[in-house]
Design a protein around this motif. Structure first.
Motif, PDB file in Angstrom:
ATOM      1  N   PRO B  70       0.938  -1.163  -0.039  1.00  0.00           N
ATOM      2  CA  PRO B  70       0.118  -0.083  -0.047  1.00  0.00           C
ATOM      3  C   PRO B  70       0.934   1.434  -0.093  1.00  0.00           C
ATOM      4  O   PRO B  70       1.922   1.265   0.547  1.00  0.00           O
ATOM      5  CB  PRO B  70      -0.543  -0.292   1.297  1.00  0.00           C
ATOM      6  CG  PRO B  70      -0.181  -1.044   2.067  1.00  0.00           C
ATOM      7  CD  PRO B  70       0.810  -1.683   1.422  1.00  0.00           C
ATOM      8  N   ASP B 116      -3.111   4.860  -1.903  1.00  0.00           N
ATOM      9  CA  ASP B 116      -4.083   3.948  -1.563  1.00  0.00           C
ATOM     10  C   ASP B 116      -4.850   4.006  -0.155  1.00  0.00           C
ATOM     11  O   ASP B 116      -5.875   3.782  -0.194  1.00  0.00           O
ATOM     12  CB  ASP B 116      -3.291   2.603  -1.529  1.00  0.00           C
ATOM     13  CG  ASP B 116      -2.668   2.363  -2.780  1.00  0.00           C
ATOM     14  OD1 ASP B 116      -3.316   2.287  -3.690  1.00  0.00           O
ATOM     15  OD2 ASP B 116      -1.587   1.717  -2.443  1.00  0.00           O
ATOM     16  N   GLY B 148     -10.295   5.065  -2.236  1.00  0.00           N
ATOM     17  CA  GLY B 148      -9.209   5.158  -1.274  1.00  0.00           C
ATOM     18  C   GLY B 148      -9.654   4.857   0.243  1.00  0.00           C
ATOM     19  O   GLY B 148     -10.838   5.115   0.406  1.00  0.00           O
ATOM     20  N   MET B 313      -7.602  -1.076   1.304  1.00  0.00           N
ATOM     21  CA  MET B 313      -6.698  -0.038   0.713  1.00  0.00           C
ATOM     22  C   MET B 313      -7.515  -0.057  -0.857  1.00  0.00           C
ATOM     23  O   MET B 313      -7.950  -0.836  -1.192  1.00  0.00           O
ATOM     24  CB  MET B 313      -5.228  -0.564   0.470  1.00  0.00           C
ATOM     25  CG  MET B 313      -5.074  -1.836  -0.039  1.00  0.00           C
ATOM     26  SD  MET B 313      -3.309  -2.430   0.080  1.00  0.00           S
ATOM     27  CE  MET B 313      -2.661  -1.766  -1.711  1.00  0.00           C
ATOM     28  N   LYS B 314      -6.949   1.255  -1.480  1.00  0.00           N
ATOM     29  CA  LYS B 314      -7.665   1.131  -2.804  1.00  0.00           C
ATOM     30  C   LYS B 314      -7.088  -0.129  -3.764  1.00  0.00           C
ATOM     31  O   LYS B 314      -6.161  -0.363  -3.813  1.00  0.00           O
ATOM     32  CB  LYS B 314      -6.856   2.499  -3.330  1.00  0.00           C
ATOM     33  CG  LYS B 314      -7.698   3.163  -4.598  1.00  0.00           C
ATOM     34  CD  LYS B 314      -6.941   4.437  -4.935  1.00  0.00           C
ATOM     35  CE  LYS B 314      -7.759   5.527  -5.941  1.00  0.00           C
ATOM     36  NZ  LYS B 314      -6.926   6.557  -5.936  1.00  0.00           N
ATOM     37  N   LYS B 315      -8.017  -0.262  -4.513  1.00  0.00           N
ATOM     38  CA  LYS B 315      -8.050  -1.819  -5.056  1.00  0.00           C
ATOM     39  C   LYS B 315      -6.899  -1.636  -6.374  1.00  0.00           C
ATOM     40  O   LYS B 315      -6.329  -2.285  -6.663  1.00  0.00           O
ATOM     41  CB  LYS B 315      -9.428  -2.458  -5.720  1.00  0.00           C
ATOM     42  CG  LYS B 315     -10.160  -2.403  -4.336  1.00  0.00           C
ATOM     43  CD  LYS B 315      -9.814  -3.464  -3.468  1.00  0.00           C
ATOM     44  CE  LYS B 315     -10.689  -3.830  -2.398  1.00  0.00           C
ATOM     45  NZ  LYS B 315     -10.918  -2.647  -1.267  1.00  0.00           N
ATOM     46  N   ARG B 317      -4.239   0.939  -8.392  1.00  0.00           N
ATOM     47  CA  ARG B 317      -3.360   2.242  -8.505  1.00  0.00           C
ATOM     48  C   ARG B 317      -2.091   1.822  -9.473  1.00  0.00           C
ATOM     49  O   ARG B 317      -1.731   0.749  -9.279  1.00  0.00           O
ATOM     50  CB  ARG B 317      -3.144   2.673  -7.108  1.00  0.00           C
ATOM     51  CG  ARG B 317      -2.148   3.804  -7.025  1.00  0.00           C
ATOM     52  CD  ARG B 317      -1.693   4.333  -5.588  1.00  0.00           C
ATOM     53  NE  ARG B 317      -1.014   3.176  -5.163  1.00  0.00           N
ATOM     54  CZ  ARG B 317       0.254   2.801  -5.275  1.00  0.00           C
ATOM     55  NH1 ARG B 317       0.998   3.453  -6.172  1.00  0.00           N
ATOM     56  NH2 ARG B 317       0.763   1.677  -4.886  1.00  0.00           N
TER      57      ARG B 317
END
Lengths: 439, 458, 126
Positions: B70, B116, B148, B313-315, B317
């Motif tokens: 992350p 993230d 996010g 966490m952001k999936k 990025r």
């Protein structure tokens, strides 16, 4: 060297401003132990550049009783030979925690400087503004500039700057064991002071065994020969001045000890404040800390009142001049007027007696204190004292306390060395190093 | 050459070494959380593939997707106190090394886009909101809505709650109410300056401080344990509606709990109320913790923070390339920088240790600062200098080295001035504010280099 | 039980501080000890001992012992303004409070090592 050490020898060339570091090798420690064993070795290595070497013992700054010693080793202007001056109070301990075990100072700085040792960093700092200041003002200025009241200083005053053979390197505001004129060497190098502050950590090879042994010896010492005695006046009494307590009593404020030292070898006298005052006095400089028993004794024997003796001692420390030498010269001249004595500092010259005992400072009384150590014959004192001092200067033990405590035997110190460092020191090796540093 | 040795206890959080002090210590199982997350992060950094719940990642719940490192933004801008350093401690121990330290301007300039996770700890919520302002609020909202993760404790948890108060009204992201709110100022037993804060016409009051007992609801991803401890230093007691999931309730007090109000009011304010909640917003999530789950004395709570980070966490990025503006220092240039930093931090630290018991305090914003806090920042740097020294290379933004050393010099100068003024009984409020701001910048600058450098030495 | 200090007996040797440091660090260091010899007024010979405890700060000055409750508001001063105890809510923040050397076979190490018996262990309230 992993234990009881920062593993660093600092080399500072004041002429070029270059600073470098060497490791403290186990091999050197095995061969020379520490303290004056290693400062002497470093002195020989750098002899051509007129070195001043600072160092500590491996036990300095530990829980071992009286582990307060730092040492300055250099060629004495008074004898022309290598000699060693002890520095105690909290300064020996502080050096140990600066992150440097030994500091070799070479060359002459082109301008006045002070050396600032802190947390494994060495800085050469401008001291132009401090040049001309007395020892007290120097310490005050450094502490204020650096923002910490616990900084320990080894500083010179006007005596050192003007090249007097009697100049002393003082500790903070007070006298030291420098009876060798090392203050003059600082002055010649344009080195106004060495300032010390460190928050390091010393690892121990066998911590539990080491600390167990420290407590054992503390227990024995507590019930030892000096139980119930305290302060500089009881040391004087032990040195034959039976009325010393009575003489000094009106001025005694409190007694204090050097780092981890079970006997209070220092006595603070209030000279312009009621000595019974317990609250913080308004007067910023109410008195003086007496830590040089031989100098005080000399003034007493020269017929000074306690008050006048203390006033001269204070003036000596401000000027940065060896008080024992001043006392000797006063006795010879018969001068007892404190103001006149102070005014004469700038012209004061020897000859003064060269300390007995070769390389070790006569600041430590050359006799057993409170205990006879089995040395009943006075003619044997010097040999006994020289060996005792050598041991103290090698391991980092307070040189006056070592004369009080038979519990601090050579055998015990070897054992502590081995437990603390994981190395193996034998009595034979110690004997060899003692012979070496005494010769 | 052997590295210099310094006190192991520069930070009260470093207590896992000792079992003798009588203070609650993490046991081995709990301490192993750090190793577990460190192993995950190390393997990922080395290019390894791991799935949730499998092999090295068995500390996490199972999920049929691969883990990745992350990128975490940590807010260190205006209004923050020193508690963001607890997040630093957690990240460092668990080897989360892709960390970006952000102030309000960076957030407003769009720095969240590359992240993230965005983490925020304690401080003065209103000053934080004021600093971030409308633009920062919009950036934060967009960051969360686009997937996010916002992880926050204490002041960071108050920030997105519904409020009509100036500045805070730009952050009305979640429908959670504050339970520790009162129309009148409650009677305070101790620490008056820390016990209440004016909140519009009302008062936010803090019923207790220090350790509280929390009970998990068992909702994913916080499974596997029932109760645990975390410290409460002014964080919210919350009342949720059905748009949020309750993760943990306040369940009790301990012998270390300090009551700032009478016990019955404390009971009413906290017990059975929500201590941790998760709220979805767009494609992203907010994890809000009343107590400081990131505090280094509390490994179980730390574990939950790490779990939340990996889980939500952001999936998606894109990986960031090294920016052209970054430089690598090696050899003598690296050694000189480390030495220069060490010199100035040592000088500053020496003054700060001397100040630690000086009876003085400063009021900055609506927070009270004591001299002891100075050391907290400096120790966070000091304890990491040797690690930085051991690294072969240091990665930093161009000119960041000069700025860092200049900032360290400034901190030293202000501290010495502060000490001189205290000695002379002169006013220090004006320089204290400058000092804490500079300390924050210094610590942020140093830690950014520290974390960046780890990544370039893998 | 708590630690009591007779500051007038104290000789400022710092043995207690180093022993406490050893308890904290398993090595010799001073920065973590909860007992500290106050020695900042060197020229005045004004020294004493400060101990950080869980809920209080014991300040042993030559003129007497003072125990300040950490974070407890003092009585209003004559100017009518309330003050925090010692004006500091978290004195010596980074030092652990005294735990009477819990778990050490020696008992409180500062008591054991003090060469002049200035430090003793007493019942709470004594």
């Amino acid at each position: 060297m992993d234990y009881l050490s920062s593993n660093k020898i600092l080399i500072v060339d004041l002429e070029t401003g270059q600073i470098s570091e060497d490791d403290l090798d186990d091999e050197l420690v095995g061969r020379k132990i520490g303290g004056v064993g290693i400062t002497s070795s470093l002195y020989q290595t750098h002899k051509d550049k007129e070195p001043i070497v600072l160092g500590t013992g491996l036990l300095t700054g530990t829980m071992f009783p009286a582990s307060a010693l730092g040492v300055v080793s250099a060629k004495s202007p008074r004898t022309g030979n290598l000699a060693h001056a002890p520095f105690t109070l909290k300064a020996g301990m502080e050096l140990k925690y600066t992150g440097f075990d030994y500091v070799v100072i070479l060359g002459r700085s082109p301008k006045p400087v002070f050396l600032w040792l802190h947390d494994g960093v060495a800085d050469i700092q401008d001291a132009s503004d401090l040049w001309g200041a007395d020892v007290w003002a120097t310490t005050d200025s450094i502490r204020r500039a650096m923002g910490d009241d616990l900084i320990q200083t080894l500083a010179i005053g006007p005596a050192g700057e003007s090249g007097s053979d009697l100049a002393q390197v003082c500790i903070n505001y007070w006298a030291s064991g420098d009876c060798w004129g090392f203050g003059k060497l600082f002055g010649e190098k344009n080195l106004k002071a060495v300032a010390l502050r460190g928050m390091g950590l010393l690892e121990i090879s066998e911590p539990e065994d080491f600390v167990d042994q420290c407590f054992d010896v503390f227990d024995k010492i507590k019930g030892g020969a000096f139980a119930g005695r305290r302060g500089i006046e009881d040391i004087l009494s032990e040195m034959g001045e039976k009325d010393a307590s009575e003489w000094l009593a009106p001025f005694i404020h409190r007694h204090s000890a050097c780092y981890n030292t079970p006997y209070s070898t220092n006595t603070f006298v209030y000279l312009n404040e009621d000595s019974k005052t317990l609250t913080e006095p308004v007067e910023p400089e109410p008195g003086f800390l007496i830590n040089d028993p031989c100098a005080l004794l000399a003034f007493k024997r020269a017929g000074f009142s306690a008050q006048n003796a203390c006033r001269v001692l204070k003036a000596c420390s401000k000027y940065g001049i060896d008080p024992a030498a001043v006392a000797e010269l006063c006795e010879k001249s018969g001068q007892k007027d404190t103001e006149k004595i102070e005014q004469s500092f700038s012209d004061l010259k020897g000859p003064v007696a060269i300390p007995d005992g070769g390389k070790f400072s006569s600041w430590s009384p050359a006799q057993p204190l409170f205990s006879d150590f089995g040395v009943s014959d006075r003619s044997a004192y010097l040999a006994w004292w020289t060996r005792r001092q050598a041991v103290a200067y090698l391991f980092g033990i307070h040189p006056i306390f070592v004369n009080m405590s038979p519990e601090l035997s050579e055998e015990l110190m070897i054992e502590m060395f081995n437990k603390g460092t994981g190395l193996e020191l034998s009595q034979e090796s110690l004997d060899t190093v003692i012979d070496d540093v005494c010769s | 050459m052997c590295a210099a040795k310094w006190s192991k206890r520069g930070f009260r959080g470093d207590r896992e070494h000792s079992s003798r002090t009588g203070i609650a210590r993490p046991n081995n199982v709990e301490t192993n959380f750090y190793h577990a997350y460190a192993s995950i992060n190390q393997k990922l950094a080395q290019g390894g593939k791991i799935r949730y719940g499998e092999d090295e990642a068995s500390v996490l719940p199972r999920a049929p997707r691969p883990l990745r490192i992350p990128r975490i933004g940590l807010y260190t801008g205006s209004g923050t106190s020193h508690s963001w350093l607890w997040f630093v401690e957690l990240f460092d121990r668990m080897l989360f090394h892709d960390i970006v330290f952000l102030n309000e301007d960076m957030v407003k300039d769009g720095a969240l886009k590359n992240l993230d996770v965005f983490a925020m700890s304690g401080g003065d919520t209103i000053r934080i909101a004021e600093g971030l302002d409308t633009k920062g609020a919009a950036e934060l909202e967009a960051f969360i809505r686009k997937g996010g993760l916002y992880v926050a404790s204490c002041a960071g948890a108050y920030l997105p709650l519904k409020s009509s108060k100036q500045y805070l009204d730009r952050f009305n992201f979640v429908d959670i109410k504050i339970a520790n709110l009162s129309k009148t100022r409650p009677e305070i037993k101790r620490l008056a300056s820390k016990a209440t804060t004016a909140y519009g016409c009302d008062y936010v009051y803090h019923a207790v401080r220090e350790d509280v007992l929390l009970r998990l609801t068992g909702r994913s991803p916080f499974t596997g344990v029932s109760t645990f401890l975390a410290p409460l230093y002014g964080g919210p007691s919350m009342i949720t509606d059905n748009t949020s999931e309750v993760l943990a309730y306040y369940a009790g007090f301990t012998d270390k709990t300090q009551f700032l109000v009478n016990e019955s009011l404390a009971q009413k304010t906290l017990i059975g109320r929500v201590a941790a909640a998760k709220t979805g917003m767009g494609d992203g999530n907010l994890y809000l913790f009343g107590p400081h789950f990131e505090h280094p004395h509390f490994p179980m709570a730390n574990h939950l923070v790490a779990t939340a980070i990996f889980w939500d966490m952001k999936k998606d990025r894109e990986n960031r390339e090294i920016s052209e503006d970054e430089i690598i220092l090696e050899g003598a240039a690296k050694d000189k920088l480390v030495r220069d930093i060490k010199r100035e931090i040592s000088n500053a630290r020496i003054v700060s240790v001397g100040l630690e018991a000086v009876p003085i305090q400063w009021s900055i914003g609506c927070k009270i600062y004591e001299p002891e806090k100075i050391r907290v920042f400096l120790e966070a740097i000091w304890k990491r200098i040797d690690n930085l020294e051991r690294l072969r290379r240091i990665r930093l933004q161009n000119k960041a080295d000069e700025q860092l050393v200049d900032c360290a010099c400034k901190v030293k100068r202000i501290l010495r001035e502060l000490k001189a003024r205290i000695d002379d009984c002169l006013e220090t409020q004006d320089i204290a504010s400058d000092l804490f701001d500079s300390l924050r910048r210094l610590t942020m600058g140093f830690l950014q280099i520290y974390f960046n450098s780890f990544r370039c030495n893998i | 039980m708590r630690i009591d200090v007779d500051a007038l007996k104290c000789i400022g040797c710092m043995a207690c501080e180093m022993a406490c440091g050893y308890h904290r660090d398993d090595a010799f260091a001073l920065l973590s000890s909860c007992i500290v010899v106050y020695r900042a007024r060197e020229k005045k010979d004004y020294f004493g001992v400060v101990i950080k405890e869980e809920e209080s700060l014991t300040i042993a000055r030559p003129e007497g012992l003072e125990i300040k409750r950490i974070g407890v508001a003092e009585e209003p001063d004559p100017a009518g303004q309330k003050k925090e105890a010692d004006a500091s809510a978290k004195p010596m923040l980074l030092r652990e409070p005294c735990d009477l050397c819990n778990g050490m076979k020696y008992g409180p190490m500062c008591v054991k090592i003090c060469p002049v018996d200035a430090i003793s262990l007493v019942e709470e309230g004594e």
